[in-house]
Design an enzyme around this catalytic site. Structure first.
Site, PDB file in Angstrom:
ATOM      1  CB  VAL A  78      -7.950  28.469   6.166  1.00 54.04           C
ATOM      2  CG1 VAL A  78      -7.789  26.967   6.004  1.00 54.04           C
ATOM      3  CG2 VAL A  78      -8.444  29.096   4.877  1.00 54.04           C
ATOM      4  CB  SER A  79     -10.096  26.156  11.236  1.00 52.26           C
ATOM      5  OG  SER A  79     -11.341  26.785  11.090  1.00 52.26           O
TER       6      SER A  79
END
Ligand code: SAM
Length: 417
Positions: A78-79
């Protein structure tokens, strides 16, 4: 709602607002402004809905959260929130707002897709695609649970058409690409925008590129790092050992003799300094692309130096940034941009070199640094054209030939673009 649930929701909101405040302050320090729509979306979407299994506190750290690994390699995450905010800001600025837009996100996780869903509103659409079925299953479940059940989730290799025949106003890529497959341009509307972390000369920047017929022309860029694209468009970076914990990153199909590289560091180090005081907010990531472009135009082989912490601590090398420092190899002489030197008031730029022509090589690199500062620290710009484009139709600049495209890198001072 029970007391426990209410207090968790309150704590989530508190942490989320604190994170957004931090990102806005970071933006300001970089001279950026977060668009109001992006801020609103980030203050609304609960990131913890897309990071099951980690604590609320961890979900609101300003870092990527790794969700998949293959061996030692991270294949999905998840960036990091600040990076997502910067890329959504690039998209919003390039398109003049995202309300009502049709968007394709490449690389799923759910968090960015739900922010996009907030930004496009009821009259827009969001499709997210991932090559990994474990990622799409997870993203679809998280989106559903968080109430974003109007995001289309597709499992496919985005090197190829995802929803054939559809066009998007925005294609936003959230994995590191080496090239731009034709379909990314073809599936954009006439003046649609592609935001993509693109590697040139071994260095990745998030580029916002606007379509102009068969070309893509840059609108903005940001420094970034991402997991690499997989599938048919995957392009592995290769590394050559220089010493224990010190490596050279090879890109653009370069060939280097490992025997030469392994013998450079024992030569005594020569250094050269630009004798400058860096103005505040100088974007040194732009200097690094300038060095790549200019050193490549000379006979030198441009490379990227990476070093482990222990190698820097032991003093074998002192690079400007241990995760990716501009370097050059000319015969048996090796040079690189050194760590900044405190001049007593401000920082100075320098180069270190090893090998038979070390003094000249360090001096040459520093001349390029001075030229960049004398030119008013110009920013890089890209034009991306199809491979068949003849040399005569290219703008003046440094040309990189990829598999599907020719990429031309030029430099502009603000207002000269
Ligand atoms: C950094 S993650 C995406 C993060 C996500 N956008 C978020 O909301 O945080 C990158 C994803 O790109 C995917 N990916 C890599 N190559 C791909 C390809 N060729 N086509 C589609 N997805 C790809 C990976 O499986 C990985 O899940």
């Amino acid at each position: 709602m029970s007391v426990g649930t209410a207090s968790r929701a309150g704590r989530s909101e508190e942490l989320r607002n604190a994170l957004v405040d931090t990102i806005i302050a970071d933006h300001a320090a970089k001279g950026l402004t977060m668009p109001a729509d992006v801020e609103r979306a980030m203050r609304k979407v609960p990131r913890e809905a897309f990071t099951p299994g980690v604590s609320l506190e961890k979900a609101y750290e300003n870092t990527a959260i790794i969700t998949n690994r293959r061996g030692a390699e991270t294949t999905s995450s998840v960036s990091a929130p600040y990076l997502i905010a910067e890329m959504l800001g690039q998209a919003t600025d390039a398109l003049g707002g995202l309300a009502g837009r049709d968007v394709l996100e490449i690389g799923s996780g759910g968090y960015n897709a739900s922010l996009l869903r907030e930004l496009v509103g009821a009259s827009g659409s969001v499709t997210t695609v991932d090559i990994d079925p474990a990622v799409t299953d997870r993203a679809a479940a998280c989106l559903e649970r968080a109430g974003y059940n109007d995001v289309t989730v597709v499992c496919a290799d985005a090197e190829h058409p995802v929803e054939p025949g559809r066009r998007y106003d925005l294609l936003i890529v959230t994995a590191g690409a080496w090239d731009i497959p034709p379909v990314w341009r073809e599936q954009l509307t006439g003046d649609g925008v592609l935001v993509v972390p693109l590697r040139t000369f071994g260095m990745t920047r998030s580029w916002a590129l606007r379509r102009s017929q068969d070309r893509l022309i840059s609108h903005s860029h940001r420094q970034c790092g991402f997991v690499s694209m997989q599938g048919d468009g995957g392009h592995r970076m290769r590394y050559v050992d220089v010493a224990d914990g010190v490596h050279l990153r090879l890109d653009e199909n370069q060939q280097i003799d490992p025997g030469v590289v392994a013998n450079v560091l024992p030569h005594p180090r020569q250094e050269a300094w630009a004798g400058v005081s860096l103005p505040p907010r100088t974007v040194l990531a732009d200097l690094d692309l300038w060095l790549a472009a200019h050193l490549t135009r000379e006979a030198d082989e441009f490379l990227v130096l990476t070093a482990q912490e222990k190698a820097v601590e032991s003093g074998i090398v002192a690079p400007s940034w241990r995760f990716g420092t501009p370097a050059a190899l000319d015969g048996g002489t090796f040079s690189y941009r050194s760590a900044l030197r405190w001049s007593g008031r401000l920082f100075d730029l320098g180069a270190y070199a090893h090998g038979p022509e070390a003094a000249a090589a360090a001096g040459r690199m520093v001349e390029h640094m001075r030229a960049w500062l004398d030119a008013d620290s110009p920013s890089p710009a890209l034009q991306v054209v199809p491979t068949r484009t003849p040399d005569g139709d290219l703008p003046d600049g440094t040309v990189l030939d990829k598999r599907h495209t020719r990429i031309v890198l030029t430099f502009h001072t603000s207002g000269s673009r």
